[in-house]
Each structure stands twice: as C-alpha cells, then as structure tokens.
Design a protein around this motif. Structure first.
Motif, PDB file in Angstrom:
ATOM      1  N   ASP A 284      28.932 -50.439-124.634  1.00 20.97           N
ATOM      2  CA  ASP A 284      29.041 -51.262-123.372  1.00 20.97           C
ATOM      3  C   ASP A 284      30.281 -51.866-123.372  1.00 20.97           C
ATOM      4  O   ASP A 284      30.458 -52.747-124.176  1.00 20.97           O
ATOM      5  CB  ASP A 284      27.898 -52.241-123.413  1.00 20.97           C
ATOM      6  CG  ASP A 284      27.634 -52.670-122.045  1.00 20.97           C
ATOM      7  OD1 ASP A 284      28.722 -52.993-121.307  1.00 20.97           O
ATOM      8  OD2 ASP A 284      26.870 -53.463-121.774  1.00 20.97           O
TER       9      ASP A 284
ATOM     10  N   PHE B  77      31.213 -55.826-120.217  1.00 21.30           N
ATOM     11  CA  PHE B  77      31.370 -57.416-120.538  1.00 21.30           C
ATOM     12  C   PHE B  77      32.563 -57.830-120.127  1.00 21.30           C
ATOM     13  O   PHE B  77      33.857 -57.295-120.244  1.00 21.30           O
ATOM     14  CB  PHE B  77      30.764 -57.998-121.714  1.00 21.30           C
ATOM     15  CG  PHE B  77      31.511 -57.645-122.706  1.00 21.30           C
ATOM     16  CD1 PHE B  77      31.167 -56.422-123.337  1.00 21.30           C
ATOM     17  CD2 PHE B  77      32.680 -58.298-123.478  1.00 21.30           C
ATOM     18  CE1 PHE B  77      31.770 -55.816-124.467  1.00 21.30           C
ATOM     19  CE2 PHE B  77      33.228 -58.063-124.617  1.00 21.30           C
ATOM     20  CZ  PHE B  77      33.126 -56.784-124.959  1.00 21.30           C
TER      21      PHE B  77
ATOM     22  N   TRP C  89      29.124 -61.779-118.480  1.00 18.83           N
ATOM     23  CA  TRP C  89      29.741 -60.864-117.322  1.00 18.83           C
ATOM     24  C   TRP C  89      29.797 -62.033-115.971  1.00 18.83           C
ATOM     25  O   TRP C  89      29.044 -62.707-115.976  1.00 18.83           O
ATOM     26  CB  TRP C  89      28.631 -59.984-116.844  1.00 18.83           C
ATOM     27  CG  TRP C  89      28.490 -59.019-117.819  1.00 18.83           C
ATOM     28  CD1 TRP C  89      29.060 -57.477-117.590  1.00 18.83           C
ATOM     29  CD2 TRP C  89      27.672 -58.671-119.120  1.00 18.83           C
ATOM     30  NE1 TRP C  89      28.532 -56.750-118.635  1.00 18.83           N
ATOM     31  CE2 TRP C  89      27.889 -57.358-119.424  1.00 18.83           C
ATOM     32  CE3 TRP C  89      27.112 -59.713-119.840  1.00 18.83           C
ATOM     33  CZ2 TRP C  89      27.084 -56.916-120.721  1.00 18.83           C
ATOM     34  CZ3 TRP C  89      26.445 -59.292-120.919  1.00 18.83           C
ATOM     35  CH2 TRP C  89      26.548 -58.108-121.230  1.00 18.83           C
TER      36      TRP C  89
ATOM     37  N   PHE D  38      27.871 -62.714-124.961  1.00 16.57           N
ATOM     38  CA  PHE D  38      28.550 -61.646-124.135  1.00 16.57           C
ATOM     39  C   PHE D  38      28.247 -62.393-122.501  1.00 16.57           C
ATOM     40  O   PHE D  38      27.395 -62.571-122.148  1.00 16.57           O
ATOM     41  CB  PHE D  38      28.139 -60.234-124.140  1.00 16.57           C
ATOM     42  CG  PHE D  38      28.329 -59.594-125.310  1.00 16.57           C
ATOM     43  CD1 PHE D  38      29.731 -59.053-125.779  1.00 16.57           C
ATOM     44  CD2 PHE D  38      27.453 -59.383-126.029  1.00 16.57           C
ATOM     45  CE1 PHE D  38      30.168 -58.590-127.074  1.00 16.57           C
ATOM     46  CE2 PHE D  38      27.436 -58.825-127.539  1.00 16.57           C
ATOM     47  CZ  PHE D  38      28.810 -58.437-127.939  1.00 16.57           C
TER      48      PHE D  38
ATOM     49  N   THR E 193      31.786 -65.304-130.086  1.00 19.94           N
ATOM     50  CA  THR E 193      31.124 -65.313-131.601  1.00 19.94           C
ATOM     51  C   THR E 193      30.995 -66.481-132.413  1.00 19.94           C
ATOM     52  O   THR E 193      32.205 -67.076-132.644  1.00 19.94           O
ATOM     53  CB  THR E 193      31.814 -64.155-132.503  1.00 19.94           C
ATOM     54  OG1 THR E 193      31.788 -63.038-131.688  1.00 19.94           O
ATOM     55  CG2 THR E 193      30.597 -63.963-133.739  1.00 19.94           C
TER      56      THR E 193
ATOM     57  N   VAL F  45      24.454 -63.293-118.954  1.00 20.62           N
ATOM     58  CA  VAL F  45      24.818 -63.475-120.194  1.00 20.62           C
ATOM     59  C   VAL F  45      23.859 -62.869-121.101  1.00 20.62           C
ATOM     60  O   VAL F  45      22.626 -62.892-121.028  1.00 20.62           O
ATOM     61  CB  VAL F  45      24.557 -65.124-120.526  1.00 20.62           C
ATOM     62  CG1 VAL F  45      25.121 -65.537-121.953  1.00 20.62           C
ATOM     63  CG2 VAL F  45      25.704 -65.846-119.675  1.00 20.62           C
ATOM     64  N   LYS F  46      24.416 -62.268-122.292  1.00 16.20           N
ATOM     65  CA  LYS F  46      23.481 -61.783-123.299  1.00 16.20           C
ATOM     66  C   LYS F  46      23.729 -62.392-124.494  1.00 16.20           C
ATOM     67  O   LYS F  46      24.962 -62.574-125.003  1.00 16.20           O
ATOM     68  CB  LYS F  46      23.450 -60.164-123.535  1.00 16.20           C
ATOM     69  CG  LYS F  46      23.029 -59.557-122.542  1.00 16.20           C
ATOM     70  CD  LYS F  46      22.689 -58.123-122.731  1.00 16.20           C
ATOM     71  CE  LYS F  46      21.341 -57.686-123.017  1.00 16.20           C
ATOM     72  NZ  LYS F  46      20.937 -56.285-122.936  1.00 16.20           N
ATOM     73  N   VAL F  47      22.805 -62.546-125.393  1.00 15.04           N
ATOM     74  CA  VAL F  47      23.009 -63.212-126.826  1.00 15.04           C
ATOM     75  C   VAL F  47      22.155 -62.303-127.839  1.00 15.04           C
ATOM     76  O   VAL F  47      20.867 -62.169-127.455  1.00 15.04           O
ATOM     77  CB  VAL F  47      22.439 -64.639-126.605  1.00 15.04           C
ATOM     78  CG1 VAL F  47      22.534 -65.349-128.105  1.00 15.04           C
ATOM     79  CG2 VAL F  47      23.298 -65.319-125.642  1.00 15.04           C
ATOM     80  N   TYR F  48      23.051 -62.435-128.966  1.00 13.73           N
ATOM     81  CA  TYR F  48      22.109 -61.643-130.010  1.00 13.73           C
ATOM     82  C   TYR F  48      22.577 -62.769-131.163  1.00 13.73           C
ATOM     83  O   TYR F  48      23.585 -62.997-131.677  1.00 13.73           O
ATOM     84  CB  TYR F  48      22.873 -60.488-130.494  1.00 13.73           C
ATOM     85  CG  TYR F  48      22.767 -59.206-129.091  1.00 13.73           C
ATOM     86  CD1 TYR F  48      21.474 -58.263-129.460  1.00 13.73           C
ATOM     87  CD2 TYR F  48      23.624 -59.113-128.351  1.00 13.73           C
ATOM     88  CE1 TYR F  48      21.456 -57.399-128.542  1.00 13.73           C
ATOM     89  CE2 TYR F  48      23.651 -58.105-127.488  1.00 13.73           C
ATOM     90  CZ  TYR F  48      22.501 -57.446-127.353  1.00 13.73           C
ATOM     91  OH  TYR F  48      22.135 -56.322-126.481  1.00 13.73           O
ATOM     92  N   ASP F  49      21.518 -63.459-131.855  1.00 16.63           N
ATOM     93  CA  ASP F  49      21.642 -64.222-133.005  1.00 16.63           C
ATOM     94  C   ASP F  49      20.943 -63.369-134.159  1.00 16.63           C
ATOM     95  O   ASP F  49      20.229 -62.759-134.193  1.00 16.63           O
ATOM     96  CB  ASP F  49      20.669 -65.101-132.866  1.00 16.63           C
ATOM     97  CG  ASP F  49      20.813 -66.360-131.615  1.00 16.63           C
ATOM     98  OD1 ASP F  49      22.081 -66.183-131.381  1.00 16.63           O
ATOM     99  OD2 ASP F  49      20.109 -66.993-130.977  1.00 16.63           O
TER     100      ASP F  49
ATOM    101  N   HIS G 275      25.965 -66.116-133.922  1.00 15.31           N
ATOM    102  CA  HIS G 275      25.654 -66.434-132.290  1.00 15.31           C
ATOM    103  C   HIS G 275      26.466 -65.366-131.576  1.00 15.31           C
ATOM    104  O   HIS G 275      27.648 -66.075-131.359  1.00 15.31           O
ATOM    105  CB  HIS G 275      25.449 -67.838-132.041  1.00 15.31           C
ATOM    106  CG  HIS G 275      25.011 -68.024-130.744  1.00 15.31           C
ATOM    107  ND1 HIS G 275      23.965 -67.973-130.274  1.00 15.31           N
ATOM    108  CD2 HIS G 275      25.827 -68.990-129.916  1.00 15.31           C
ATOM    109  CE1 HIS G 275      23.897 -68.447-128.836  1.00 15.31           C
ATOM    110  NE2 HIS G 275      24.891 -68.814-128.500  1.00 15.31           N
ATOM    111  N   GLN G 276      26.005 -64.175-131.097  1.00 17.76           N
ATOM    112  CA  GLN G 276      26.903 -63.583-130.420  1.00 17.76           C
ATOM    113  C   GLN G 276      26.559 -63.343-129.198  1.00 17.76           C
ATOM    114  O   GLN G 276      25.754 -62.979-128.595  1.00 17.76           O
ATOM    115  CB  GLN G 276      26.605 -62.050-130.921  1.00 17.76           C
ATOM    116  CG  GLN G 276      27.690 -60.884-130.375  1.00 17.76           C
ATOM    117  CD  GLN G 276      29.069 -61.252-130.504  1.00 17.76           C
ATOM    118  OE1 GLN G 276      29.520 -61.308-131.558  1.00 17.76           O
ATOM    119  NE2 GLN G 276      29.902 -61.433-129.283  1.00 17.76           N
TER     120      GLN G 276
ATOM    121  N   SER H 188      33.681 -62.053-124.976  1.00 18.83           N
ATOM    122  CA  SER H 188      32.698 -62.327-125.764  1.00 18.83           C
ATOM    123  C   SER H 188      33.189 -63.476-126.620  1.00 18.83           C
ATOM    124  O   SER H 188      34.196 -63.956-126.634  1.00 18.83           O
ATOM    125  CB  SER H 188      32.804 -61.112-126.930  1.00 18.83           C
ATOM    126  OG  SER H 188      33.926 -61.247-127.683  1.00 18.83           O
TER     127      SER H 188
END
Lengths: 98, 98
Positions: free
Chosen positions: B51, B54, B9, B7, B59, B91-95, B4-5, B57
């Motif tokens: 990028d 941010f 700002w 970022f 993780t 907020v940005k999330v990459y799962d 669960h990543q 981070s």
C-alpha cells in the motif's frame, strides 16, 4: 533509509507462528538488510483506528531502494515465500522512506 | 519496546501535508517518546500487497505501554488531533511490541 513494514495474518497462528517467525529472521538477515525487528500486537487500548488483528510484524530497514530490490529477489526471500505462503491468509506491506 | 505505527491519508495533501507533518514532530517530541521517524511512501515497485496510497507515516517508539498511554493523553497530542483531524480522510494505526 527505506522501511519495509510487513504484517502477516496466519490461518493457524497457534501452529505456524514460530515457523513463519523463523523464516522472517532468515530473510531479515540476508546481505541487503541494514537492520530489522519482529513484533507481535501490543497490548494498547482497542480503538477504531488501531488494527491489532495481525499475528506477526516484520520491519526491515534498507540503506537504499536498490538494497530493498536485492532483498526481494534474494533466493532466501523467494524460498521463504514459497515455503510459507500457504500459512498466511493475508499480508500487508507499507514501504516508506524516512 | 512498543512501536506505534501510524499512516495518514489527507484530503488535500498538497495543501496540508506540511502542517500535519509539523504536528507529528510536535507530538513525537513529547516526554513519553523514546524516538520517532516520519516518512513518505517509498518508490518501491507496485505490488498487490504493498500500500503506497498513504501520504505520511509516523513511527513512535515507547519504552513501555505506560509511556504509550501517557502519549495518548498528552495535551500536545490531544491538541494535534483537534487541530488536524479535519485534514485527514483516514488514519490507520498498528501497535506492536518488539
């Protein structure tokens, strides 16, 4: 430690995912890399803040900035970009220090 | 394993970074989490695909989707969002599954 987090969006994932994935393994096993992981979107809930749209993730861990910089100019890495760049529609990278 | 990543700002990083970071430690040490790391933008070269904008981070690694889902509804996590959501502009999330 430096984390180099890459997300790939492919034009034709059905056709090209495997080749790009194999290329990722090749670059992630070059001499400058400490360790790596390759992933695919997880089946977590769809929420506004979560981006599940990428096709492939590559996480590369380096012991130093200098190791990251060697990776970027490693012939294996340059060949990977040359061989596969036409397959992706977008690439996003986040580099962070942990 | 599920990664669960996240970022963040922040509107006022100079003022609020430490508090949000401490909140991240609190949520990342709840029972569902396998391990975690917190980071800041690395000093890698500025390239179009990278990028660095941010401020923080986070993780978080989980053993399963079910553990991820428990994390999302953990009271500590809900309190973190409530206490700090006004501090972030994005907020940005990459799962992803590795």
């Amino acid at each position: 430690m430096i984390v180099h987090q890459v997300f790939f969006w492919l034009h034709r994932p059905d056709k090209d995912l495997q080749a790009v994935r194999e290329g990722c393994v090749a670059i992630a096993t070059t001499e400058s890399v400490n360790r790596y992981s390759i992933g695919k979107p997880a089946g977590t809930a769809h929420r506004e803040v979560v981006d599940h749209s990428f096709h492939l993730s590559l996480t590369v861990f380096f012991d130093s900035l200098e190791a990251h910089d060697r990776y970027q100019t490693d012939p294996v890495h340059l060949k990977f970009v040359e061989d596969h760049k036409d397959k992706w529609s977008n690439v996003k990278v986040y580099d962070f220090e942990i």
